[in-house]
Design a protein around this motif. Structure first.
Motif, mmCIF file in Angstrom:
data_model
loop_
_atom_site.group_PDB
_atom_site.id
_atom_site.type_symbol
_atom_site.label_atom_id
_atom_site.label_comp_id
_atom_site.label_asym_id
_atom_site.label_seq_id
_atom_site.Cartn_x
_atom_site.Cartn_y
_atom_site.Cartn_z
ATOM 1 N N ALA A 46 3.966 -23.626 -66.254
ATOM 2 C CA ALA A 46 3.346 -24.863 -66.729
ATOM 3 C C ALA A 46 1.858 -24.663 -67.018
ATOM 4 O O ALA A 46 1.261 -25.423 -67.775
ATOM 5 C CB ALA A 46 3.538 -25.976 -65.709
ATOM 6 N N GLY A 47 1.275 -23.639 -66.389
ATOM 7 C CA GLY A 47 -0.127 -23.337 -66.630
ATOM 8 C C GLY A 47 -1.090 -24.263 -65.914
ATOM 9 O O GLY A 47 -2.256 -24.348 -66.289
ATOM 10 N N GLU A 48 -0.595 -24.973 -64.934
ATOM 11 C CA GLU A 48 -1.450 -25.866 -64.158
ATOM 12 C C GLU A 48 -0.976 -25.899 -62.721
ATOM 13 O O GLU A 48 0.177 -25.587 -62.439
ATOM 14 C CB GLU A 48 -1.427 -27.274 -64.735
ATOM 15 C CG GLU A 48 -0.049 -27.910 -64.749
ATOM 16 C CD GLU A 48 -0.028 -29.266 -65.426
ATOM 17 O OE1 GLU A 48 0.231 -30.253 -64.729
ATOM 18 O OE2 GLU A 48 -0.282 -29.301 -66.629
ATOM 19 N N GLU A 49 -1.866 -26.273 -61.832
ATOM 20 C CA GLU A 49 -1.498 -26.349 -60.427
ATOM 21 C C GLU A 49 -0.817 -27.691 -60.158
ATOM 22 O O GLU A 49 -1.321 -28.747 -60.513
ATOM 23 C CB GLU A 49 -2.743 -26.220 -59.547
ATOM 24 C CG GLU A 49 -2.420 -26.132 -58.078
ATOM 25 C CD GLU A 49 -3.648 -25.841 -57.231
ATOM 26 O OE1 GLU A 49 -3.660 -26.284 -56.077
ATOM 27 O OE2 GLU A 49 -4.567 -25.174 -57.726
ATOM 28 N N PHE A 50 0.368 -27.641 -59.571
ATOM 29 C CA PHE A 50 1.110 -28.854 -59.256
ATOM 30 C C PHE A 50 0.537 -29.520 -58.017
ATOM 31 O O PHE A 50 0.033 -28.848 -57.119
ATOM 32 C CB PHE A 50 2.592 -28.543 -58.989
ATOM 33 C CG PHE A 50 3.370 -28.105 -60.193
ATOM 34 C CD1 PHE A 50 2.975 -28.425 -61.477
ATOM 35 C CD2 PHE A 50 4.532 -27.384 -60.040
ATOM 36 C CE1 PHE A 50 3.708 -28.030 -62.582
ATOM 37 C CE2 PHE A 50 5.285 -26.985 -61.131
ATOM 38 C CZ PHE A 50 4.863 -27.308 -62.410
ATOM 39 N N SER A 51 0.681 -30.817 -57.977
ATOM 40 C CA SER A 51 0.332 -31.534 -56.748
ATOM 41 C C SER A 51 1.382 -31.189 -55.693
ATOM 42 O O SER A 51 2.463 -30.673 -56.004
ATOM 43 C CB SER A 51 0.317 -33.044 -56.994
ATOM 44 O OG SER A 51 1.628 -33.502 -57.277
ATOM 45 N N TYR A 52 1.064 -31.517 -54.454
ATOM 46 C CA TYR A 52 2.020 -31.255 -53.376
ATOM 47 C C TYR A 52 3.331 -31.985 -53.630
ATOM 48 O O TYR A 52 4.410 -31.438 -53.416
ATOM 49 C CB TYR A 52 1.434 -31.688 -52.023
ATOM 50 C CG TYR A 52 2.453 -31.647 -50.916
ATOM 51 C CD1 TYR A 52 2.805 -30.434 -50.328
ATOM 52 C CD2 TYR A 52 3.105 -32.802 -50.483
ATOM 53 C CE1 TYR A 52 3.761 -30.379 -49.331
ATOM 54 C CE2 TYR A 52 4.056 -32.756 -49.485
ATOM 55 C CZ TYR A 52 4.388 -31.542 -48.920
ATOM 56 O OH TYR A 52 5.347 -31.500 -47.943
ATOM 57 N N GLU A 53 3.247 -33.221 -54.117
ATOM 58 C CA GLU A 53 4.446 -34.026 -54.345
ATOM 59 C C GLU A 53 5.345 -33.396 -55.408
ATOM 60 O O GLU A 53 6.556 -33.339 -55.250
ATOM 61 C CB GLU A 53 4.064 -35.456 -54.759
ATOM 62 C CG GLU A 53 3.454 -36.273 -53.647
ATOM 63 C CD GLU A 53 1.974 -35.969 -53.407
ATOM 64 O OE1 GLU A 53 1.324 -35.332 -54.273
ATOM 65 O OE2 GLU A 53 1.476 -36.354 -52.337
ATOM 66 N N THR A 54 4.752 -32.908 -56.489
ATOM 67 C CA THR A 54 5.531 -32.272 -57.556
ATOM 68 C C THR A 54 6.162 -30.982 -57.067
ATOM 69 O O THR A 54 7.345 -30.725 -57.306
ATOM 70 C CB THR A 54 4.638 -31.994 -58.778
ATOM 71 O OG1 THR A 54 4.063 -33.226 -59.218
ATOM 72 C CG2 THR A 54 5.432 -31.369 -59.906
ATOM 73 N N PHE A 55 5.370 -30.175 -56.376
ATOM 74 C CA PHE A 55 5.871 -28.905 -55.858
ATOM 75 C C PHE A 55 7.029 -29.153 -54.892
ATOM 76 O O PHE A 55 8.084 -28.512 -54.984
ATOM 77 C CB PHE A 55 4.733 -28.146 -55.149
ATOM 78 C CG PHE A 55 5.071 -26.733 -54.802
ATOM 79 C CD1 PHE A 55 4.821 -25.712 -55.695
ATOM 80 C CD2 PHE A 55 5.628 -26.410 -53.572
ATOM 81 C CE1 PHE A 55 5.125 -24.398 -55.382
ATOM 82 C CE2 PHE A 55 5.929 -25.102 -53.251
ATOM 83 C CZ PHE A 55 5.677 -24.096 -54.149
ATOM 84 N N ASN A 56 6.853 -30.118 -53.995
ATOM 85 C CA ASN A 56 7.881 -30.447 -53.019
ATOM 86 C C ASN A 56 9.132 -31.003 -53.705
ATOM 87 O O ASN A 56 10.258 -30.697 -53.301
ATOM 88 C CB ASN A 56 7.335 -31.446 -52.002
ATOM 89 C CG ASN A 56 8.264 -31.644 -50.842
ATOM 90 O OD1 ASN A 56 8.818 -30.678 -50.322
ATOM 91 N ND2 ASN A 56 8.439 -32.879 -50.423
ATOM 92 N N ALA A 57 8.953 -31.788 -54.749
ATOM 93 C CA ALA A 57 10.094 -32.345 -55.481
ATOM 94 C C ALA A 57 10.910 -31.243 -56.148
ATOM 95 O O ALA A 57 12.146 -31.306 -56.184
ATOM 96 C CB ALA A 57 9.611 -33.353 -56.518
ATOM 97 N N ILE A 58 10.234 -30.217 -56.664
ATOM 98 C CA ILE A 58 10.944 -29.096 -57.282
ATOM 99 C C ILE A 58 11.756 -28.344 -56.231
ATOM 100 O O ILE A 58 12.924 -28.027 -56.451
ATOM 101 C CB ILE A 58 9.946 -28.145 -57.986
ATOM 102 C CG1 ILE A 58 9.342 -28.838 -59.202
ATOM 103 C CG2 ILE A 58 10.619 -26.839 -58.386
ATOM 104 C CD1 ILE A 58 8.213 -28.076 -59.849
ATOM 105 N N VAL A 59 11.153 -28.086 -55.090
ATOM 106 C CA VAL A 59 11.859 -27.374 -54.018
ATOM 107 C C VAL A 59 13.058 -28.193 -53.544
ATOM 108 O O VAL A 59 14.161 -27.656 -53.374
ATOM 109 C CB VAL A 59 10.904 -27.052 -52.845
ATOM 110 C CG1 VAL A 59 11.663 -26.487 -51.659
ATOM 111 C CG2 VAL A 59 9.825 -26.071 -53.292
ATOM 112 N N GLU A 60 12.876 -29.495 -53.351
ATOM 113 C CA GLU A 60 13.973 -30.342 -52.899
ATOM 114 C C GLU A 60 15.097 -30.427 -53.929
ATOM 115 O O GLU A 60 16.278 -30.415 -53.575
ATOM 116 C CB GLU A 60 13.460 -31.740 -52.556
ATOM 117 C CG GLU A 60 12.659 -31.768 -51.269
ATOM 118 C CD GLU A 60 12.129 -33.143 -50.928
ATOM 119 O OE1 GLU A 60 12.317 -34.091 -51.734
ATOM 120 O OE2 GLU A 60 11.518 -33.276 -49.855
ATOM 121 N N ALA A 61 14.746 -30.497 -55.224
ATOM 122 C CA ALA A 61 15.770 -30.528 -56.270
ATOM 123 C C ALA A 61 16.554 -29.226 -56.299
ATOM 124 O O ALA A 61 17.779 -29.222 -56.471
ATOM 125 C CB ALA A 61 15.120 -30.792 -57.632
#
Length: 72
Positions: A46-61
């Protein structure tokens, strides 16, 4: 953007099993995916740093998709 990334992660994580479901020779081998590495890779692409919520949502998905693969 967050929903698009999560949708792509879910498709990539479950795509192999779903594609094989229509064949006569079903491979019963499950694919193990490192969900945290997948989230870091998505962040890098994505070329950008994800917020904690986005990063966590990807891991959970990703983990939810793996649980779907393991279900009978």
């Amino acid at each position: 953007m967050k929903k698009v990334i999560l949708s792509l992660i879910f498709v990539f994580a479950t795509g192999t099993t779903l594609m094989n479901a229509n064949t006569n020779n079903i491979d019963s081998t499950l694919v193990e995916i490192d969900c945290i590495a997948l989230a870091f890779d998505a962040e890098e692409r994505a070329g950008e740093e994800f917020s904690y919520e986005t990063f966590n949502a990807i891991v959970e998905a990703c983990e939810a998709a793996q649980e779907l693969q393991e279900a009978p």
